[in-house]
Design an enzyme around this catalytic site. Structure first.
Site, PDB file in Angstrom:
ATOM      1  N   SER A 143       0.842  -1.191   0.000  1.00  0.00           N
ATOM      2  CA  SER A 143       0.000   0.000   0.000  1.00  0.00           C
ATOM      3  C   SER A 143       0.879   1.242   0.000  1.00  0.00           C
ATOM      4  CB  SER A 143      -0.896   0.023   1.240  1.00  0.00           C
ATOM      5  OG  SER A 143      -1.622   1.239   1.324  1.00  0.00           O
ATOM      6  N   TYR A 156      -1.647  -0.685  11.030  1.00  0.00           N
ATOM      7  CA  TYR A 156      -1.880  -1.024   9.625  1.00  0.00           C
ATOM      8  C   TYR A 156      -0.776  -0.474   8.723  1.00  0.00           C
ATOM      9  CZ  TYR A 156      -3.806  -0.982   4.931  1.00  0.00           C
ATOM     10  OH  TYR A 156      -3.977  -1.148   3.578  1.00  0.00           O
TER      11      TYR A 156
END
Length: 266
Positions: A143, A156
């Protein structure tokens, strides 16, 4: 015998019940691959029924990849097919919003277990099979969040920083083996992620997001071409470029504006 069946092989896709994972599995199925799809929810069986329309074999596995036993069960299910894995798309991931000290620790640990521990265990098992055979393609879903200190998504973002780095490192280690590794680094994408991560009441949760069909297609094509990494969407490419030259404190403050719950924002 069908020529396409002879020339295509087997793809394994995790986190494939919805979103990017499902679309990655669809790319492989449309391309003529048989697919093994895995997720920790019953929706994986609905996804399998939909993927069968492309004509190939579809093997759904409902399994929790946050646990070593779950990863072992998936690897055993793949081995029971007695076929080599040509494509591994390790997409399973989990997010969590709120400030770290306010998060439930078990949920935070589960993010690490899913995004990091389960992923490296699966890649180690299937990656070794690919290297022994001298061919295979691996796609890991990282990501652009991995470029930023993730205020209000601290765990995260840290896991995605790990995946981004891990992907490029093992790609280099596997040079000359016939196995390629690609890292897909999307930005905010229109999936169930934000609802599941309790991020709906945030700026990033409410903003316009990328189409998972586009994200998956670009990731799949990059994997098939053997590219090292792909950032999807021009805004995300700009953000990842700027992140490399922006002080960490500035990045953390910017991330706070995106991810802090609106009822807590100063």
């Amino acid at each position: 015998m069908d020529t396409q069946t002879e020339t295509k092989g087997l793809a394994v896709v995790t986190g494939a019940s919805t979103g990017i994972g499902y679309e990655l599995a669809k790319c492989a199925a449309k391309d003529g691959y048989d697919v093994v799809i895995a997720a920790d929810e019953t929706g994986i069986h609905t996804a399998a029924a939909q993927l069968k329309e492309f004509g190939g074999a579809v093997h759904p596995i409902e399994v929790d990849l946050a646990t070593p036993d779950g990863v072992r069960r998936l690897v055993a299910a793949v081995q029971s097919l007695q076929r080599p894995v040509d494509l591994l798309m390790a997409n399973a991931g989990r997010g969590l919003g709120e400030a770290f000290l306010d998060e439930d620790l078990q949920r935070a640990q589960r993010v690490v277990d899913t995004n990091v521990s389960g992923t490296i265990m699966l890649v180690h098992a299937i990656g070794n099979q690919m290297r022994n055979r001298g061919e295979g393609k691996i796609l890991l879903t990282g990501s652009i969040a991995g470029y930023m200190p993730g205020s209000f998504q601290a765990v995260y973002n840290a896991t995605k920083a790990f995946i981004n780095s891990f992907s490029l490192a093992i790609r280099d280690e596997l040079k000359g083996t016939g196995v390629t590794v690609t890292c897909l680094m999307p930005g905010p994408t229109d999936t169930e992620f934000f609802d599941r991560a309790d991020l709906e009441n945030t700026s990033v949760g409410e903003m316009k997001k990328d189409d998972p069909v586009m994200v998956a297609r670009l990731g799949y094509e990059a994997m098939m071409d053997g590219e090292g990494d792909v950032v999807t969407g021009w805004k995300n490419k700009l953000q990842s470029t700027l992140a490399n030259v922006t002080p960490s404190g500035v990045l953390a403050a910017a991330h706070r504006r995106m991810a802090e719950p609106k009822d807590q924002a100063n």
